[in-house]
Design a protein around this motif. Structure first.
Motif, short mmCIF file in Angstrom:
data_model
loop_
_atom_site.label_atom_id
_atom_site.label_comp_id
_atom_site.label_asym_id
_atom_site.label_seq_id
_atom_site.Cartn_x
_atom_site.Cartn_y
_atom_site.Cartn_z
N GLN A 1 4.89 76.61 35.57
CA GLN A 1 5.44 75.60 36.48
C GLN A 1 6.95 75.84 36.63
O GLN A 1 7.66 75.99 35.63
CB GLN A 1 5.17 74.21 35.90
CG GLN A 1 5.64 73.06 36.76
CD GLN A 1 5.53 71.74 36.03
OE1 GLN A 1 6.21 71.53 35.03
NE2 GLN A 1 4.66 70.87 36.51
N GLU B 1 3.29 70.89 43.94
CA GLU B 1 2.95 69.51 43.61
C GLU B 1 3.59 68.56 44.63
O GLU B 1 4.80 68.60 44.84
CB GLU B 1 3.41 69.17 42.19
CG GLU B 1 2.65 69.89 41.10
CD GLU B 1 2.98 69.35 39.72
OE1 GLU B 1 3.65 68.30 39.65
OE2 GLU B 1 2.59 69.98 38.71
N GLU B 2 2.73 67.69 45.22
CA GLU B 2 3.21 66.70 46.18
C GLU B 2 2.67 65.31 45.86
O GLU B 2 2.48 64.50 46.74
CB GLU B 2 2.81 67.11 47.60
CG GLU B 2 3.51 68.39 48.08
CD GLU B 2 3.14 68.76 49.50
OE1 GLU B 2 2.03 68.37 49.94
OE2 GLU B 2 3.95 69.42 50.18
N GLY B 3 2.39 65.06 44.57
CA GLY B 3 1.89 63.75 44.16
C GLY B 3 0.41 63.55 44.40
O GLY B 3 -0.10 62.44 44.24
N LYS B 4 -0.30 64.56 44.81
CA LYS B 4 -1.74 64.46 45.05
C LYS B 4 -2.50 64.90 43.81
O LYS B 4 -1.94 65.43 42.86
CB LYS B 4 -2.13 65.33 46.25
CG LYS B 4 -1.40 64.98 47.53
CD LYS B 4 -1.79 65.95 48.65
CE LYS B 4 -1.01 65.67 49.93
NZ LYS B 4 -1.36 66.64 51.00
N GLU B 5 -3.82 64.64 43.85
CA GLU B 5 -4.66 65.03 42.72
C GLU B 5 -4.70 66.54 42.56
O GLU B 5 -4.66 67.06 41.45
CB GLU B 5 -6.09 64.49 42.90
CG GLU B 5 -7.01 64.82 41.73
CD GLU B 5 -8.40 64.24 41.92
OE1 GLU B 5 -9.26 64.52 41.07
OE2 GLU B 5 -8.61 63.51 42.92
N ASN B 6 -4.77 67.27 43.68
CA ASN B 6 -4.81 68.72 43.64
C ASN B 6 -3.50 69.30 44.17
O ASN B 6 -2.76 68.63 44.91
CB ASN B 6 -5.98 69.25 44.48
CG ASN B 6 -7.32 68.80 43.94
OD1 ASN B 6 -7.53 68.75 42.74
ND2 ASN B 6 -8.23 68.45 44.84
N LEU B 7 -3.22 70.54 43.80
CA LEU B 7 -2.04 71.22 44.31
C LEU B 7 -2.19 71.48 45.80
O LEU B 7 -3.29 71.75 46.29
CB LEU B 7 -1.84 72.55 43.58
CG LEU B 7 -1.48 72.49 42.09
CD1 LEU B 7 -1.41 73.90 41.52
CD2 LEU B 7 -0.17 71.76 41.87
N SER B 8 -1.09 71.41 46.51
CA SER B 8 -1.10 71.68 47.95
C SER B 8 -0.79 73.15 48.19
O SER B 8 0.03 73.76 47.48
CB SER B 8 -0.05 70.83 48.67
OG SER B 8 -0.29 69.45 48.46
N ASP C 1 11.59 70.74 44.20
CA ASP C 1 10.19 71.11 44.44
C ASP C 1 9.57 71.69 43.17
O ASP C 1 10.21 72.48 42.46
CB ASP C 1 10.09 72.14 45.57
CG ASP C 1 10.21 71.49 46.94
OD1 ASP C 1 10.35 72.25 47.92
OD2 ASP C 1 10.17 70.25 47.03
N TRP D 1 3.86 76.13 41.31
CA TRP D 1 3.11 76.82 40.24
C TRP D 1 2.99 78.30 40.60
O TRP D 1 2.58 78.64 41.70
CB TRP D 1 1.73 76.20 40.05
CG TRP D 1 1.80 74.84 39.40
CD1 TRP D 1 2.02 73.65 40.00
CD2 TRP D 1 1.66 74.56 38.01
NE1 TRP D 1 2.04 72.63 39.09
CE2 TRP D 1 1.81 73.17 37.84
CE3 TRP D 1 1.42 75.35 36.88
CZ2 TRP D 1 1.73 72.55 36.60
CZ3 TRP D 1 1.33 74.74 35.64
CH2 TRP D 1 1.49 73.35 35.51
#
Length: 749
Positions: free
Chosen positions: A681, A712-719, A731, A734
C-alpha cells in the motif's frame, strides 16, 4: 562363460512375473501394490508349481533398500509447513485414530492368546491405513475433488509420520525386556531431538549447497547427489539408534523444501518404483497358504476389527476434530484397510526377531481382503449416514455435528498462546542446536586440542571456542520475541501482564546460563558460585553485543530464505519413425529427432524467424506436440517448449543443429529467491515524484517495473485506476512488484 549370480536370476524372475501380474491388475483396476504381493506369492517356495526365488537373503536386502527409497519419496511429498497450516483438526483426528486402533489391535491380539510383543506389533499394523490404496480408490471413484477426500489425505500424511515414530518406538520396545513409560518417553524425546536437529541443520546447509552449484548440476548429477544424501542420512540414522528408513524420510522432507524438489521427485521415481516393487514382492514371498488355512478365523476377525473399528473410531475422531457427522462418516469409512506401512512394521518385527512368523502372512492376507473392500466401504458411508439421520432423534444429530475439540480460544488467550508457543519453539530449537554444538566440540575438538596444548590451556581454548560457537543461539533464546507485537500488546494491555512477561525473560536467561554453566563445570574446577557468576556475565555480554545480534539475524534470515525458497520459486515461475526415412536418395541425408528444451530461446518464435534452412541447411518435416503431430509445418508455425521436431539433413548439419539447440537456452536465475512479488500500500505524498501525474506519466510500470492494481476510494472493493486520472496527495494506491522496485518507489514518493 561364467555362471550368472543367483541374484540376477532371481531379479529376472521377480520382475518378469511382477510385470505380468501388474498388467493383469491394471486391467482389473486394482492397486498395483496387491499385484506385487501376488507376484511374490507366485515366486515364493510355498508355490510348488512355479519357479521359485533361490537367494531370498539378497532379495530381502533389496527389499530393505526399497523401504528406504519408498520413505525417501514419501518425505519428498511431505512438508512440515503444510502440516502446520492444517491446524489442529487433522492432528486431533490422526492421534485419536492411531491410539484407538492400536489399543484395539493389542486387545484383539491378547484375546487370541498371542504373545505380548505380537499383540503390540499387531496394534501398530492395524493403526496404519494405506495412503496408496485410498488415493487409488478416490481416483477410481472420482472423489478426489470432494472435501472429505482432502481431509482423509491430510490425516494419512500425518499417519505416515506417526508410523515412522512408531517404528522407532517399537524398535526401542523390542530392545528391552518389557515396555515401560520411561523408555517410551525417552524414545520420543530422542526422536524429537534428532528430528529437529537434522531438519534445522539440513535446511540451513542443503538448499544453500544446491543453490551454489545450480549451474553445475544436471539431472544425472542431481539424482546421484539426492540418493547419496538419502543413503548418508540413513547411515547416520542407524549410527544414533534409529532405522535407515527414518533417516531416509528425514532427508526427503529436507529436500522437499528446496527449489529442486519437483525435479528430484521425478528423477527418483523410477528408482523408487524398482526397489519398491522388489520390497512388495518380498512381502508376498512370506505368505504361506498353510498358515492362512490355520489362521482363517483370526484373519476373518481381524478384517471385521479393522472395518468396524475404523468406521466407529474413525468417525468419532473426525467428529471431535470439528467435522460434521456426514463428513466424519465418509472419512472414517474410507480408512477401513491396512497397507504398505503395516508390511513395513511387520518386516521390522521379523528382522528384530520379536514377532512370530505366522503374523506376517496373516497381516498380508488381512491387507489384501480389506483393500478389495475399500471401494465398497467408501460407497457405504453416505447410505449409512442417511440411515442414521432417519433413525436418530434430530437433537442427537445436531449434538453430534457440534462436537469439537478444535475451537479457537478467546482473543486475549490467543495472544498469550501465540507468544508462549513462539518462545517455546525458539527455546527448544536453539537449545538443541546449542547442545549438539557442545557435544561435537567436546567429542572431537577437545581431544584434538589436548594433543597440541597443555591440559588447562586446551580446556580454555575449547571452552572459549564453544562459547563463541553457541553465542548466537543463546542470545536468540533470551532476546527473540521480546520486542514482538504480541509482547508489546500484552505489556500495554494490563499491568498484571508485566510480571509474567518479565518471568518469561528470566526463565530464558536461566536456560541460556545453564549451557554456559555446563561448559564451565565440564572444563574447570571452579566453585559453583563462581561458575554461576561467569554464566550470568557471559549471557549479559551476549544480550548487549551488537555483532552477535547481526550474526543471529543473518543466520535466521538465511534459514527462512532456504525454508521458503521453493514457495518463492513457484510464485516467480507461476507454474514412431516416418515411412519415407528409408527412401531418401542421398545416403548422407537422414532424419533425426530433437526435443526443444523447456527453457529454449526458440520457444515462441516461428520457423520463418528461426531460418533453419538458410542457416543450417536442414528441413523440419514434422512437429510432435503432446499427442498431436504437425506434418510439413509452414513458416508461420510457432515452436513451443518440449516440442519434438523431426529434421532432415546431413550428419554435419544435424550435429551443428544439435549443438545450437543445447546452447540457445535461457540461463537459470541464480537469485530467484529475490524475485518474489509483493503487494504493498502506497500513500501518495505531496512532495514526491508522483503527485499531479497520470499513471503513464508516473512511470510506475515503465520505470519502476511495478503495477497498480487499484485505488482506495472508501468502497468495499478497490477501484480500477483510469490511466488518464491524475494522482493526488493522499491517494492510497495498491502496487505489486519486486521488493527492490517497491523500495525505489517509496524513496521517490
Amino acid at each position: 562363460m561364467s555362471e550368472l549370480p543367483y541374484l540376477v536370476k532371481d531379479l529376472a524372475l521377480i520382475l518378469i512375473v511382477a510385470g505380468i501380474v501388474t498388467i493383469v491388475f491394471k486391467k482389473l483396476k486394482q492397486p498395483l501394490v496387491l499385484g506385487y504381493v501376488v507376484a511374490g506369492f507366485l515366486v515364493s517356495p510355498h508355490m510348488p508349481y512355479t519357479m521359485s526365488v533361490i537367494d531370498r537373503a539378497d532379495i530381502g536386502t533389496w527389499g530393505e533398500i526399497g523401504v528406504m527409497f519408498l520413505l525417501f519419496s514419501l518425505g519428498l511429498d511431505f512438508s512440515f509447513k503444510k502440516i502446520i497450516k492444517m491446524g489442529a483438526s487433522p492432528i486431533i483426528s490422526t492421534c485419536s485414530i492411531v491410539f484407538c486402533m492400536m489399543m484395539l489391535g493389542i486387545v484383539t491380539g491378547h484375546l487370541f492368546g498371542w504373545s505380548q510383543m505380537d499383540s503390540i506389533f499387531l496394534g501398530g499394523m492395524l493403526a496404519m491405513s494405506s495412503t496408496t490404496i485410498i488415493y487409488k480408490a478416490f481416483d477410481d471413484l472420482g472423489l478426489r475433488q470432494q472435501r472429505f477426500a482432502g481431509l482423509v489425505m491430510s490425516v494419512l500424511i500425518l499417519e505416515d509420520i506417526l508410523a515412522i515414530v512408531m517404528m522407532v518406538m517399537l524398535s526401542a520396545i523390542a530392545g528391552g525386556s518389557s515396555p515401560d513409560g520411561g523408555q517410551m518417553l525417552g524414545s520420543v524425546l530422542k526422536i524429537a531431538f534428532f528430528l529437529i536437529l537434522w531438519f534445522v541443520v539440513g535446511i540451513f546447509i542443503i538448499p544453500w549447497m544446491l543453490r551454489s552449484t545450480r549451474k553445475l548440476i544436471n539431472n544425472e548429477t542431481l539424482l546421484i547427489v539426492s540418493l547419496g544424501l538419502c543413503c548418508a542420512m540413513a547411515v547416520l540414522s542407524t549410527k544414533v539408534g534409529f532405522s535407515s528408513a527414518f533417516g531416509a524420510f528425514v532427508m526427503g522432507s529436507i529436500l522437499a523444501e528446496t527449489i529442486e524438489a519437483e525435479r528430484i521427485t521425478k528423477l527418483v521415481e523410477p528408482v523408487k518404483n524398482l526397489f519398491g516393487a522388489v520390497f512388495f514382492v518380498s512381502v508376498g514371498m512370506l505368505v504361506d497358504p498353510k498358515i492362512l488355512a490355520d489362521y482363517a478365523l483370526p484373519i476373518f476377525l481381524l478384517v471385521l476389527t479393522i472395518i468396524l473399528g475404523q468406521a466407529l473410531f474413525g468417525t468419532l475422531s473426525f467428529l471431535i476434530s470439528g467435522q460434521s457427522l456426514k463428513s466424519a462418516m465418509q472419512c472414517g469409512f474410507s480408512m477401513a484397510q491396512i497397507g504398505e506401512f503395516s508390511f513395513i512394521i511387520a518386516s521390522l518385527g521379523l528382522s528384530l526377531g520379536v514377532i512370530s512368523e505366522f503374523l506376517y502372512p496373516v497381516v498380508v492376507a488381512v491387507s489384501v481382503i480389506t483393500t478389495f473392500l475399500t471401494p465398497y466401504m467408501i460407497r457405504a458411508a453416505t447410505p449409512c449416514y442417511a440411515m442414521l439421520e432417519r433413525r436418530l432423534p434430530q437433537r442427537w444429530v445436531a449434538a453430534l455435528n457440534n462436537i469439537t475439540l478444535s475451537r479457537r480460544p478467546a482473543h486475549p488467550e490467543r495472544k498469550w498462546k501465540s507468544l508462549l508457543t513462539q518462545m517455546a519453539r525458539i527455546t527448544v530449537v536453539y537449545s538443541i542446536l546449542s547442545g549438539a554444538a557442545i557435544a561435537l566440540m567436546f567429542t572431537f575438538f577437545l581431544p584434538f586440542i589436548r594433543q597440541i596444548l597443555p591440559h588447562w590451556w586446551a580446556n580454555a581454548v575449547c571452552g572459549a571456542a564453544t562459547l563463541l560457537l553457541i553465542a548466537p543461539f543463546l542470545r536468540a533464546i533470551v532476546m527473540k520475541k521480546n520486542h514482538s507485537e504480541e509482547f508489546k500488546a500484552l505489556w500495554n494491555e494490563s499491568p498484571y501482564n508485566k510480571l509474567p512477561l518479565i518471568f518469561t525473560i528470566l526463565v530464558r536467561i536461566v536456560v541460556a546460563s545453564a549451557f554456559v554453566f555446563y561448559i564451565c563445570n565440564y572444563l574447570t574446577r571452579f566453585t559453583n558460585a563462581l561458575m554461576i557468576s561467569i554464566a550470568l556475565a557471559a549471557v549479559a555480554l551476549m544480550m548487549i553485543s551488537r555483532s552477535l545480534k547481526r550474526r543471529s539475524i543473518k543466520m535466521e534470515r538465511m534459514f527462512m530464505q532456504n525454508l521458503r525458497s521453493r514457495e518463492i520459486a513457484a510464485e516467480v515461475m507461476g507454474r514412431k519413425r516416418p515411412l519415407y526415412e528409408g527412401r531418401l536418395l542421398d545416403r548422407d541425408i537422414h532424419i533425426a529427432d530433437f526435443e526443444i528444451p523447456e527453457d529454449s530461446l526458440w520457444a515462441g518464435r516461428t520457423l520463418r524467424q528461426l531460418e533453419l534452412r538458410s542457416k543450417y541447411g536442414v528441413h523440419v518435416s514434422s512437429i510432435l506436440r503432446g499427442i498431436t503431430r504437425l506434418n510439413i509445418p509452414n513458416g508461420d508455425t510457432v515452436i513451443f517448449p518440449c516440442d519434438k521436431i523431426q529434421v532432415i539433413g546431413s550428419d554435419e548439419q544435424l550435429t551443428e543443429l544439435s549443438a545450437v539447440i543445447k546452447k540457445e537456452i535461457r540461463q537459470k536465475d541464480p537469485d530467484i529467491e529475490k524475485r518474489e512479488m509483493k503487494l504493498r500500500q502506497i500513500v501518495i505524498g505531496g512532495s514526491g515524484a508522483f503527485a499531479g501525474k497520470t499513471m503513464k506519466e508516473s512511470g510506475i510500470r515503465d520505470k519502476y517495473n511495478c503495477m497498480v492494481v487499484g485505488i482506495e476510494e472508501g468502497k468495499e472493493n478497490l477501484s480500477l485506476v483510469d490511466p488518464s486520472r491524475k494522482l493526488h496527495e493522499g491517494d492510497i494506491i495498491w502496487i505489486v512488484g519486486e521488493e527492490d522496485d517497491l523500495e525505489r518507489i517509496n524513496e521517490n514518493n
